[in-house]
Enzyme design. Structure first.
Site, PDB file in Angstrom:
ATOM      1  N   PHE A 107       0.802  -1.383   0.204  1.00 26.90           N
ATOM      2  CA  PHE A 107      -0.019   0.046   0.014  1.00 26.90           C
ATOM      3  C   PHE A 107       0.894   1.201   0.138  1.00 26.90           C
ATOM      4  O   PHE A 107       0.258   2.331  -0.176  1.00 26.90           O
ATOM      5  CB  PHE A 107      -0.809  -0.017   1.308  1.00 26.90           C
ATOM      6  CG  PHE A 107      -1.917  -0.943   1.163  1.00 26.90           C
ATOM      7  CD1 PHE A 107      -2.240  -2.008   0.217  1.00 26.90           C
ATOM      8  CD2 PHE A 107      -2.996  -1.075   2.265  1.00 26.90           C
ATOM      9  CE1 PHE A 107      -3.222  -2.732   0.310  1.00 26.90           C
ATOM     10  CE2 PHE A 107      -4.072  -1.872   2.127  1.00 26.90           C
ATOM     11  CZ  PHE A 107      -4.062  -2.899   1.461  1.00 26.90           C
ATOM     12  N   LYS A 108       2.446   0.934   0.263  1.00 27.51           N
ATOM     13  CA  LYS A 108       3.168   2.201   0.290  1.00 27.51           C
ATOM     14  C   LYS A 108       2.493   3.517   1.391  1.00 27.51           C
ATOM     15  O   LYS A 108       1.928   3.145   2.162  1.00 27.51           O
ATOM     16  CB  LYS A 108       3.374   2.880  -0.963  1.00 27.51           C
ATOM     17  CG  LYS A 108       3.955   1.658  -1.834  1.00 27.51           C
ATOM     18  CD  LYS A 108       4.845   2.302  -2.799  1.00 27.51           C
ATOM     19  CE  LYS A 108       5.716   0.856  -3.564  1.00 27.51           C
ATOM     20  NZ  LYS A 108       6.517   1.454  -4.788  1.00 27.51           N
ATOM     21  N   HIS A 129      12.819  -2.606   1.378  1.00 30.12           N
ATOM     22  CA  HIS A 129      12.233  -1.867   0.137  1.00 30.12           C
ATOM     23  C   HIS A 129      13.036  -0.749  -0.373  1.00 30.12           C
ATOM     24  O   HIS A 129      13.800  -0.275   0.596  1.00 30.12           O
ATOM     25  CB  HIS A 129      10.820  -1.588   0.515  1.00 30.12           C
ATOM     26  CG  HIS A 129       9.903  -1.122  -0.719  1.00 30.12           C
ATOM     27  ND1 HIS A 129      10.357  -0.021  -1.523  1.00 30.12           N
ATOM     28  CD2 HIS A 129       9.390  -1.848  -1.393  1.00 30.12           C
ATOM     29  CE1 HIS A 129       9.333  -0.082  -2.483  1.00 30.12           C
ATOM     30  NE2 HIS A 129       8.759  -1.184  -2.567  1.00 30.12           N
ATOM     31  N   GLU A 149      13.433  -6.321  -7.258  1.00 28.38           N
ATOM     32  CA  GLU A 149      12.446  -5.110  -7.811  1.00 28.38           C
ATOM     33  C   GLU A 149      13.490  -4.079  -8.150  1.00 28.38           C
ATOM     34  O   GLU A 149      14.059  -3.055  -7.676  1.00 28.38           O
ATOM     35  CB  GLU A 149      11.628  -4.147  -6.934  1.00 28.38           C
ATOM     36  CG  GLU A 149      10.585  -5.030  -6.228  1.00 28.38           C
ATOM     37  CD  GLU A 149       9.693  -4.183  -5.219  1.00 28.38           C
ATOM     38  OE1 GLU A 149       8.475  -4.782  -5.467  1.00 28.38           O
ATOM     39  OE2 GLU A 149       9.930  -3.358  -4.795  1.00 28.38           O
ATOM     40  N   ILE A 195       9.994   0.798 -10.759  1.00 26.92           N
ATOM     41  CA  ILE A 195       9.138   0.875  -9.763  1.00 26.92           C
ATOM     42  C   ILE A 195       8.319   1.950 -10.045  1.00 26.92           C
ATOM     43  O   ILE A 195       8.793   3.313 -10.222  1.00 26.92           O
ATOM     44  CB  ILE A 195       9.763   1.291  -8.438  1.00 26.92           C
ATOM     45  CG1 ILE A 195      10.435  -0.265  -7.897  1.00 26.92           C
ATOM     46  CG2 ILE A 195       8.680   1.459  -7.077  1.00 26.92           C
ATOM     47  CD1 ILE A 195      11.264  -0.162  -6.526  1.00 26.92           C
ATOM     48  N   GLY A 218       6.283  -2.140 -11.941  1.00 28.89           N
ATOM     49  CA  GLY A 218       5.453  -1.887 -12.880  1.00 28.89           C
ATOM     50  C   GLY A 218       4.751  -2.974 -13.174  1.00 28.89           C
ATOM     51  O   GLY A 218       4.033  -2.835 -14.273  1.00 28.89           O
ATOM     52  N   ALA A 268       2.304  -2.528  -6.441  1.00 31.12           N
ATOM     53  CA  ALA A 268       1.718  -1.334  -5.582  1.00 31.12           C
ATOM     54  C   ALA A 268       0.880  -0.450  -6.695  1.00 31.12           C
ATOM     55  O   ALA A 268      -0.149  -0.862  -6.819  1.00 31.12           O
ATOM     56  CB  ALA A 268       2.830  -0.513  -4.966  1.00 31.12           C
TER      57      ALA A 268
HETATM   58  O1  G3P Z   1       6.916  -2.899  -3.419  1.00 29.10           O
HETATM   59  C1  G3P Z   1       6.125  -2.881  -4.642  1.00 29.10           C
HETATM   60  C2  G3P Z   1       6.643  -1.741  -5.385  1.00 29.10           C
HETATM   61  O2  G3P Z   1       7.920  -1.096  -5.191  1.00 29.10           O
HETATM   62  C3  G3P Z   1       6.623  -1.994  -7.051  1.00 29.10           C
HETATM   63  O3  G3P Z   1       5.809  -0.759  -7.136  1.00 29.10           O
HETATM   64  O4  G3P Z   1       4.178   0.706  -8.133  1.00 29.10           O
HETATM   65  O5  G3P Z   1       5.808  -0.570  -9.647  1.00 29.10           O
HETATM   66  O6  G3P Z   1       4.013  -1.834  -8.532  1.00 29.10           O
HETATM   67  P1  G3P Z   1       4.908  -0.481  -8.360  1.00 29.10           P
END
Ligand code: G3P
Length: 228
Positions: free
Chosen positions: A13-14, A96, A144, A149, A184, A205
């Site tokens: 959920f950040k 993270h 990641e 991200i 992503g 996220a």
């Molecule tokens: O922890 C999940 C993440 O950092 C990826 O973020 O927004 O690219 O799905 P997102």
């Protein structure tokens, strides 16, 4: 070590306003609904302040976004492993990209997670760091690449070799380790691609949290997971 059922989709959920307070609760309920309907494993990682209300409301795994490798005592402003456990969480994210810690602290945090009975999910930024972390024996890692991200450009499509290379490398060091990927991920095809590359799921996220309809996106993810 805690045994993790896979495949698994974990929604981070950040600190998005769409996933804060009452909205966090609603999103967690949507995640639970999909998990029950599609019979797939879905976990959530809300902000610490929302953790307890979400644990009380849903029966899916709930992760903290961070915890500190401290013992009870005088550590003002830190996050105590025992308090995460007592709040009812199943595990914690560690390291993270938006909350990096030193390798030595990753090691101690994994140990503290094990001591209190929390699943440890360590985020890594590349294959070399993944290999180093694999030797520390967490329960799960999530590769990641930070540059992807929040971009909507999926790691499983844009950098498949990083994902498959990490899975291979890490499996040689620690075959029990559950490897996820993230960054992503926005479509069912992104999830399917991640599973084809050898991961056991995704950490996602913005693709869910900021979607117009998070339930629909999660359904698409669930279908892709079931087909894999
Ligand atoms: O922890 C999940 C993440 O950092 C990826 O973020 O927004 O690219 O799905 P997102």
């Amino acid at each position: 070590m805690t045994k993790t059922n896979t495949p698994i989709i974990i929604v981070n959920f950040k600190t998005y306003s769409e996933a804060t307070g009452s909205k966090a609760l609603q999103l967690a309920k949507n995640c639970e609904k999909i998990s029950l309907e599609a019979e797939i494993r879905v976990g959530v990682a809300p902000q610490l302040v929302d953790l307890k209300q979400i644990v009380k409301a849903v029966s899916i795994p709930v992760f903290a976004q961070h915890m500190d490798p401290i013992k009870p005592g005088s550590s003002t402003g830190h996050v105590l492993p025992e308090s995460i456990k007592e709040a009812g969480a199943s595990g914690t994210l560690i390291n993270h990209s938006e909350r990096r810690i030193k390798l030595a602290d990753i090691d101690t945090t994994i140990t503290r997670a094990r001591e209190v009975g929390l699943t440890s999910l360590v985020c890594t930024n590349n294959s070399a760091v993944s290999a180093a972390v694999a030797s520390l024996k967490p329960d799960m890692i999530a590769i990641e690449p930070p540059e992807l991200i929040g971009t909507g450009i999926s790691v499983s499509k844009a950098k498949p070799e990083i994902v498959s290379g990490t899975v291979e490398l890490v499996n040689r060091i620690n075959p029990d380790l559950v490897v996820l990927c993230g960054a992503g991920i926005t479509t069912g095809e992104d999830v399917a691609a991640a599973l084809r590359l050898g991961t056991k799921g995704v950490l996602v996220a913005s693709g869910v949290v900021k979607a117009q309809n998070s339930y629909n996106v999660l359904s698409e993810f669930a279908e892709a997971t079931a087909r894999a």
